[in-house]
Design a protein around this motif. Structure first.
Motif, short mmCIF file in Angstrom:
data_model
loop_
_atom_site.label_atom_id
_atom_site.label_comp_id
_atom_site.label_asym_id
_atom_site.label_seq_id
_atom_site.Cartn_x
_atom_site.Cartn_y
_atom_site.Cartn_z
N THR A 116 0.47 -0.65 -3.03
CA THR A 116 1.26 0.27 -2.23
C THR A 116 0.40 1.47 -1.88
O THR A 116 -0.33 1.99 -2.73
CB THR A 116 2.56 0.69 -2.96
OG1 THR A 116 3.37 1.48 -2.10
CG2 THR A 116 2.28 1.46 -4.25
N GLN A 117 0.44 1.89 -0.63
CA GLN A 117 -0.43 2.96 -0.15
C GLN A 117 0.13 4.32 -0.53
O GLN A 117 1.31 4.60 -0.30
CB GLN A 117 -0.59 2.88 1.38
CG GLN A 117 -1.41 4.01 1.99
CD GLN A 117 -2.88 3.90 1.67
OE1 GLN A 117 -3.48 2.83 1.77
NE2 GLN A 117 -3.49 5.02 1.28
N VAL A 118 -0.73 5.14 -1.08
CA VAL A 118 -0.40 6.55 -1.34
C VAL A 118 -1.38 7.41 -0.54
O VAL A 118 -2.60 7.25 -0.66
CB VAL A 118 -0.52 6.89 -2.84
CG1 VAL A 118 -0.39 8.39 -3.07
CG2 VAL A 118 0.53 6.13 -3.64
N LEU B 36 5.92 5.56 -8.45
CA LEU B 36 5.67 4.18 -8.08
C LEU B 36 6.39 3.25 -9.04
O LEU B 36 6.48 3.53 -10.23
CB LEU B 36 4.17 3.89 -8.10
CG LEU B 36 3.27 4.82 -7.29
CD1 LEU B 36 1.83 4.33 -7.36
CD2 LEU B 36 3.74 4.94 -5.85
N SER B 37 6.88 2.15 -8.49
CA SER B 37 7.56 1.14 -9.31
C SER B 37 6.81 -0.18 -9.22
O SER B 37 6.25 -0.52 -8.18
CB SER B 37 9.00 0.93 -8.81
OG SER B 37 9.75 2.11 -8.89
N GLY C 126 3.68 6.29 -0.25
CA GLY C 126 4.02 6.98 0.98
C GLY C 126 3.10 8.14 1.25
O GLY C 126 2.05 8.28 0.61
N LEU C 127 3.50 8.95 2.20
CA LEU C 127 2.74 10.14 2.60
C LEU C 127 3.38 11.36 1.96
O LEU C 127 4.59 11.58 2.09
CB LEU C 127 2.73 10.28 4.12
CG LEU C 127 2.10 11.55 4.69
CD1 LEU C 127 0.62 11.61 4.36
CD2 LEU C 127 2.32 11.61 6.20
N VAL C 128 2.58 12.15 1.28
CA VAL C 128 3.08 13.33 0.60
C VAL C 128 2.07 14.45 0.74
O VAL C 128 0.86 14.20 0.85
CB VAL C 128 3.38 13.01 -0.90
CG1 VAL C 128 2.11 12.63 -1.63
CG2 VAL C 128 4.11 14.15 -1.58
N VAL D 31 -4.88 2.88 -2.29
CA VAL D 31 -3.89 1.84 -2.52
C VAL D 31 -3.74 1.70 -4.03
O VAL D 31 -4.73 1.57 -4.75
CB VAL D 31 -4.32 0.50 -1.89
CG1 VAL D 31 -3.29 -0.58 -2.20
CG2 VAL D 31 -4.51 0.65 -0.39
N TYR D 32 -2.50 1.73 -4.48
CA TYR D 32 -2.21 1.64 -5.91
C TYR D 32 -1.67 0.26 -6.23
O TYR D 32 -0.76 -0.24 -5.55
CB TYR D 32 -1.20 2.71 -6.30
CG TYR D 32 -1.83 4.08 -6.41
CD1 TYR D 32 -2.26 4.76 -5.28
CD2 TYR D 32 -2.02 4.69 -7.65
CE1 TYR D 32 -2.87 6.00 -5.37
CE2 TYR D 32 -2.62 5.94 -7.76
CZ TYR D 32 -3.04 6.58 -6.61
OH TYR D 32 -3.65 7.81 -6.71
N TYR D 33 -2.25 -0.33 -7.27
CA TYR D 33 -1.87 -1.68 -7.69
C TYR D 33 -1.36 -1.66 -9.13
O TYR D 33 -1.88 -0.91 -9.97
CB TYR D 33 -3.08 -2.61 -7.66
CG TYR D 33 -3.73 -2.77 -6.32
CD1 TYR D 33 -4.75 -1.91 -5.91
CD2 TYR D 33 -3.36 -3.81 -5.46
CE1 TYR D 33 -5.36 -2.06 -4.67
CE2 TYR D 33 -3.98 -3.97 -4.22
CZ TYR D 33 -4.97 -3.09 -3.85
OH TYR D 33 -5.58 -3.25 -2.62
N CYS D 34 -0.39 -2.49 -9.41
CA CYS D 34 -0.06 -2.75 -10.81
C CYS D 34 -0.56 -4.15 -11.17
O CYS D 34 -0.72 -5.01 -10.29
CB CYS D 34 1.43 -2.60 -11.11
SG CYS D 34 2.50 -3.83 -10.35
N ALA D 35 -0.83 -4.34 -12.44
CA ALA D 35 -1.38 -5.60 -12.91
C ALA D 35 -0.90 -5.86 -14.33
O ALA D 35 -0.55 -4.93 -15.06
CB ALA D 35 -2.90 -5.56 -12.86
#
Length: 132
Positions: free
Chosen positions: A126-128, A20-21, A10-12, A97-101
């Motif tokens: 997910t966009q940060v 992030l999950s 999100g926007l912070v 953009v944050y990715y999990c892998a």
């Protein structure tokens, strides 16, 4: 079917926090190394943090990029099959953009933080966005 789904971006404002999950399905997060990566526009994807599986000698060890040390914590909730990335004191340069892998864990430890090619499965991201 193996799937990873990120959420929590999100926007912070600068100095703020996000968690992030990464919810996994089709496999157990306890059996894989789970990594968090980010990619800003025009830049290469880079590792932020990763956490080893419990089935190798590295057993749940967390590794952090220098930019994340002291500000980020990666953790795993096996009951929820979810890995979290808590980020504090966010800075505008954290915008990405944050990715999990997920990677099959061969006990390579720190290698999983820096080598995207070790990963077999990726989420959609997910966009940060951190405003100054």
């Amino acid at each position: 079917e193996v799937q990873l789904v990120e959420s929590g971006g999100g926007l912070v404002q600068a100095g703020g926090s996000l968690r992030l999950s990464c919810v996994a399905s089709g496999f157990s997060v306890d059996d894989y190394t789970i990594g968090w990566f980010r990619q800003a526009p025009g830049k290469e994807r880079e590792g932020v943090a990763c956490i080893s599986s419990s089935i190798t000698r590295t057993h749940g060890t967390a590794y952090y990029a220098d930019s994340a040390k002291g500000r980020c914590t990666v953790s795993s909730d096996n009951a929820k099959n979810t890995v979290y990335l808590e980020m504090n004191n966010l800075k505008p340069e954290d915008t990405a953009v944050y990715y999990c892998a997920a990677a099959v864990d061969y006990g390579l430890g720190y290698t999983y933080l820096v080598d995207v090619d070790e990963y077999d499965y990726w989420g959609q991201g997910t966009q940060v966005t951190v405003s100054s």
